[in-house]
Design an enzyme around this catalytic site. Sequence first.
Site, short mmCIF file in Angstrom:
data_model
loop_
_atom_site.label_atom_id
_atom_site.label_comp_id
_atom_site.label_asym_id
_atom_site.label_seq_id
_atom_site.Cartn_x
_atom_site.Cartn_y
_atom_site.Cartn_z
CE LYS A 6 95.72 40.85 41.47
NZ LYS A 6 94.28 41.45 41.25
CD GLN A 26 91.63 42.67 43.60
OE1 GLN A 26 92.85 42.92 43.34
NE2 GLN A 26 90.97 41.72 43.16
CG ASP A 45 93.60 44.58 36.09
OD1 ASP A 45 94.28 43.57 35.96
OD2 ASP A 45 92.76 44.87 37.16
#
Length: 312
Positions: free
Chosen positions: A54, A98, A121
Amino acid sequence: MSATIIDGKAIAARIRGEVARDVEAFTRETGRVPGLATVLVGGDPASAVYVAGKQRACAEVGMAPFDRRLGAEASFDQVAEELEGLNADRAVSGVLLQLPLPDHLDGTTLTGMVSPDKDVDGLTPVNAGLLALARPGLRPCTPSGVIELLADAAVELEGCEAVVVGRSNLFGKPMAQLLLAQNATVTMCHSRTRDLREVCARADVLIAAVGRPRIIKGDFVKPGAVVIDVGMNRLTPEEAQNKSGLVGDVDYAAVSQIASAITPVPGGVGPMTIALLLRNTLQAARYHAQLEAGFSEARLEAGFSEMDPGTS
C-alpha cells in the site's frame, strides 16, 4: 465452453493510472498532496507485506505515504492516540488501520476511531451506515473493486440474481449492499445455509468469499453465470497443483468450463483492493480541500446513487 477471464491486474492498472493523473491535477490545482497513513501494530509478516504494498502504491501515484508502526505490546490507548493524531493531521487524507491486530486489542472499536472522512477502508460505523442508506460515503475497497470488475465485464446487474457466499463485515455485508444499489436481487449464504449448492446454482452472478479452498465446485454454478472468487488460500504446491500454492474459494478448473466469465486467483480481485484504496484516498483529499475552501455542502461523493434501493 470456456469462461472469459476477468483480468483484475489490467483493470487495476487502468484505475491506478487514472488516479495518478487525477492526483497530479489535484495537486496542481490545490497546492496539496493527498496523503495516506497506514498504521501497523505488531510484526505479522502478511500484514507487513500488505502495508508495504500500500505504501509503495501510494508513492507510485504521487501521494504522500505515512508509515506508522507500533510494537505488538502497544496498548489500546497508544493505538488510539496514534489514530487521533492522524485524524487531526491536515497532511493526511486517509487513515488505514491494518487488520488483524494483536489479540489484546479490539480491532472493531479502534477502527471506529478513524475519522469517517478519512476512513478509506470504509469500515467505520458511519460509513457502514451511509452505505446501508445508499448515501454518499467512502466504500470498502474490495467490494467496490468487485463492482468495478463486473462493470468492466459489462455484466448487467439490474434484475439479476446475485449470490454472495460469506457474510463478513469486511466483505460480504457491504458487497450485498453494493449489489442491491445496482438493483440486483441478492441472496447471502453462510455457514448455516441449507443446501449451499442449490442456492449457488440459481445465481447469475456468484461471489465467493469464505476462505475455504475450492468450496465452490462445478455443480454449484449455473451454466453461463459470472463467478467472482474473492478467496485467497495457501496450500502446499502439491495440494494446489501449482507453484505458488495459492488457490481461491472456487474450483477454477471445473468452474471455468461452466461459467461465462470468472476471476482467477491470484490476479483477479486482489489487485483491485489497493487500486480502490488509492481512489478512496483521493476522494477524501478532494472532500477536505472543499471544506477548507469554504464549501459548506462538501460531500464524500463515491459515484454511488443516493436513491434508496429499498424503496421498491
